[in-house]
Design a protein around this motif. Structure first.
Motif, mmCIF file in Angstrom:
data_model
loop_
_atom_site.group_PDB
_atom_site.id
_atom_site.type_symbol
_atom_site.label_atom_id
_atom_site.label_comp_id
_atom_site.label_asym_id
_atom_site.label_seq_id
_atom_site.Cartn_x
_atom_site.Cartn_y
_atom_site.Cartn_z
ATOM 1 N N ASP A 174 0.578 -1.168 -0.335
ATOM 2 C CA ASP A 174 0.004 0.471 -0.269
ATOM 3 C C ASP A 174 0.313 1.208 0.044
ATOM 4 N N LEU A 175 1.884 1.937 1.016
ATOM 5 C CA LEU A 175 2.874 2.380 0.752
ATOM 6 C C LEU A 175 3.626 2.702 0.024
ATOM 7 N N ASN A 176 4.127 0.916 -0.812
ATOM 8 C CA ASN A 176 4.961 1.419 -1.685
ATOM 9 C C ASN A 176 6.668 1.463 -1.382
ATOM 10 N N LEU A 177 6.966 1.147 0.082
ATOM 11 C CA LEU A 177 7.941 1.394 0.647
ATOM 12 C C LEU A 177 8.890 -0.012 0.218
ATOM 13 N N HIS A 178 10.264 0.919 0.472
ATOM 14 C CA HIS A 178 11.708 -0.006 0.601
ATOM 15 C C HIS A 178 11.748 -0.229 1.672
ATOM 16 N N ARG A 179 11.918 0.635 2.934
ATOM 17 C CA ARG A 179 12.686 -0.463 3.688
ATOM 18 C C ARG A 179 11.654 -0.051 5.056
ATOM 19 N N ALA A 180 11.690 -0.935 6.079
ATOM 20 C CA ALA A 180 11.375 -0.761 7.566
ATOM 21 C C ALA A 180 12.252 -1.493 8.622
ATOM 22 N N GLU A 181 12.126 0.115 9.350
ATOM 23 C CA GLU A 181 12.505 -0.593 10.525
ATOM 24 C C GLU A 181 11.992 -0.767 12.428
ATOM 25 N N ILE A 182 12.492 -1.809 12.905
ATOM 26 C CA ILE A 182 12.206 -1.816 14.499
ATOM 27 C C ILE A 182 13.003 -2.009 15.508
ATOM 28 N N ASN A 183 12.840 -0.326 16.417
ATOM 29 C CA ASN A 183 13.914 -0.563 17.619
ATOM 30 C C ASN A 183 13.323 -0.744 18.641
ATOM 31 N N ILE A 184 13.596 -1.327 19.377
ATOM 32 C CA ILE A 184 13.307 -2.049 21.006
ATOM 33 C C ILE A 184 14.312 -2.006 21.795
ATOM 34 N N ARG A 185 13.831 -1.910 23.109
ATOM 35 C CA ARG A 185 15.067 -1.529 23.875
ATOM 36 C C ARG A 185 15.295 -3.519 24.392
ATOM 37 N N PRO A 186 16.188 -3.801 24.841
ATOM 38 C CA PRO A 186 17.036 -5.816 24.959
ATOM 39 C C PRO A 186 16.263 -5.498 25.624
ATOM 40 N N GLU A 187 16.018 -4.908 26.900
ATOM 41 C CA GLU A 187 14.798 -5.314 28.286
ATOM 42 C C GLU A 187 13.414 -6.009 28.341
ATOM 43 N N ASN A 188 13.387 -5.344 26.908
ATOM 44 C CA ASN A 188 11.624 -6.315 26.710
ATOM 45 C C ASN A 188 11.576 -6.774 25.681
ATOM 46 N N ALA A 189 11.918 -7.981 26.982
ATOM 47 C CA ALA A 189 11.853 -9.507 25.118
ATOM 48 C C ALA A 189 9.782 -10.059 24.411
ATOM 49 N N ARG A 190 9.066 -9.510 25.587
ATOM 50 C CA ARG A 190 7.950 -9.598 24.822
ATOM 51 C C ARG A 190 7.813 -9.412 23.164
ATOM 52 N N SER A 191 8.808 -7.513 23.298
ATOM 53 C CA SER A 191 8.464 -6.971 22.191
ATOM 54 C C SER A 191 9.455 -7.181 20.839
ATOM 55 N N LEU A 192 11.242 -8.666 21.576
ATOM 56 C CA LEU A 192 12.036 -8.456 21.273
ATOM 57 C C LEU A 192 12.019 -9.582 19.721
ATOM 58 N N ALA A 193 10.465 -10.651 21.118
ATOM 59 C CA ALA A 193 9.980 -11.700 19.939
ATOM 60 C C ALA A 193 9.553 -11.314 18.823
ATOM 61 N N ILE A 194 8.587 -10.876 18.778
ATOM 62 C CA ILE A 194 8.186 -10.144 17.387
ATOM 63 C C ILE A 194 9.012 -10.582 16.131
ATOM 64 N N PRO A 195 9.929 -9.863 15.872
ATOM 65 C CA PRO A 195 10.787 -9.295 14.546
ATOM 66 C C PRO A 195 11.649 -10.452 14.794
ATOM 67 N N ARG A 196 11.714 -10.634 16.165
ATOM 68 C CA ARG A 196 12.663 -12.633 16.120
ATOM 69 C C ARG A 196 11.718 -13.341 14.962
ATOM 70 N N LYS A 197 10.623 -13.546 15.245
ATOM 71 C CA LYS A 197 9.803 -14.732 15.145
ATOM 72 C C LYS A 197 9.141 -14.300 13.582
ATOM 73 N N LEU A 198 9.249 -12.793 13.136
ATOM 74 C CA LEU A 198 8.651 -12.736 11.218
ATOM 75 C C LEU A 198 9.871 -12.543 10.779
ATOM 76 N N GLY A 199 11.019 -12.993 11.435
ATOM 77 C CA GLY A 199 12.165 -13.427 10.777
ATOM 78 C C GLY A 199 13.360 -11.963 10.071
ATOM 79 N N LEU A 200 13.008 -10.404 11.003
ATOM 80 C CA LEU A 200 13.606 -9.684 10.285
ATOM 81 C C LEU A 200 14.966 -9.960 10.731
ATOM 82 N N ARG A 201 15.814 -8.529 10.086
ATOM 83 C CA ARG A 201 17.314 -8.927 10.613
ATOM 84 C C ARG A 201 16.960 -7.686 10.905
ATOM 85 N N LYS A 202 18.498 -8.686 12.260
ATOM 86 C CA LYS A 202 19.107 -7.834 13.099
ATOM 87 C C LYS A 202 19.954 -7.254 12.702
ATOM 88 N N GLU A 203 20.191 -5.815 13.248
ATOM 89 C CA GLU A 203 21.123 -4.734 12.280
ATOM 90 C C GLU A 203 22.727 -4.304 13.932
#
Length: 225
Positions: free
Chosen positions: A152-181
């Motif tokens: 819909d938005l025709n973007l090329h890149r999306a990023e998610i930034n999460i605190r290292p202590e936030n285990a619940r939020s960290l699990a989401i990009p990992r489950k979806l297979g996003l690249r850790k940069e």
């Protein structure tokens, strides 16, 4: 405040409205819902989400962005905040989405820092009510948002930034297979202190048919998480 011309322009923009109502909802999540919806927020939605967020302040407080000490930042009034959101929507720089379960607000996802020109990128942030946490709903919501970013938005890149202590939020990009940069040191002021954030990203080349389809395939292959 918005002028009548600006209000008319905003009304003419096609709002993002994403619905997942497939039977697979019962296997992708553990929530007893008929559908999950992400919808561009209007003023009434801001009121409902603000009320929900206030009730969840102890749950969300440790992860909330805050004004840095020593910097002249005045918190906006509610009207100023809504006007700022509408302005950024109109300019194509942000898209705040209410997350609804069977019509009731259960959280928020924001596509922000939308940049065009040579980057065609954005950032995604999210939160969910404690009542609906740990059911897979936010993972599905982020997958839906990522698919919308690349279609819909025709973007090329999306990023998610999460605190290292936030285990619940960290699990989401990992489950979806996003690249850790990597880790961004002292990146955002959170709850009164500058905090490190782990950065995850995906490009349209990583989508491989869609992130929602990836969740569905994982469930069909019994790769549950």
């Amino acid at each position: 405040m918005f002028s009548l011309v600006d209000r008319a322009r905003l009304a003419l923009r096609r709002p993002l409205d994403l619905v997942y109502d497939k039977p697979e909802l019962a296997s992708i999540t553990t929530a007893n819902l008929g559908y999950l919806r992400l919808r561009q927020m209007k003023r009434a939605d801001h009121l409902r989400v603000n009320e929900l967020r206030y009730g969840e302040r102890e749950w969300l407080g440790p992860w909330e962005a805050s004004a840095p000490v020593g910097y002249p930042v005045d918190p906006p009034t509610f009207e100023q905040y809504v006007a700022s959101c509408n302005r950024q929507i109109l300019e194509g720089r942000m898209m705040p989405l209410v997350i609804e379960g069977d019509g009731q607000p259960i959280g928020q996802l924001t596509i922000s820092d939308i940049s065009r020109a040579a980057t065609q990128s954005c950032a995604i942030g999210y939160w969910i009510s404690q009542t609906w946490a740990n059911m897979g709903l936010m993972t599905l919501a982020v997958a839906m948002a990522l698919d919308a970013c690349f279609t819909d938005l025709n973007l090329h890149r999306a990023e998610i930034n999460i605190r290292p202590e936030n285990a619940r939020s960290l699990a989401i990009p990992r489950k979806l297979g996003l690249r850790k940069e990597g880790v961004r040191r002292k990146y955002i002021c959170i709850d009164g202190s500058w905090a490190d954030h782990v950065s995850f990203a995906a490009t349209v080349e990583d989508a491989h048919g869609g992130f929602v389809a990836r969740l569905e395939a994982h469930k069909q292959n019994n790769s549950c998480y």
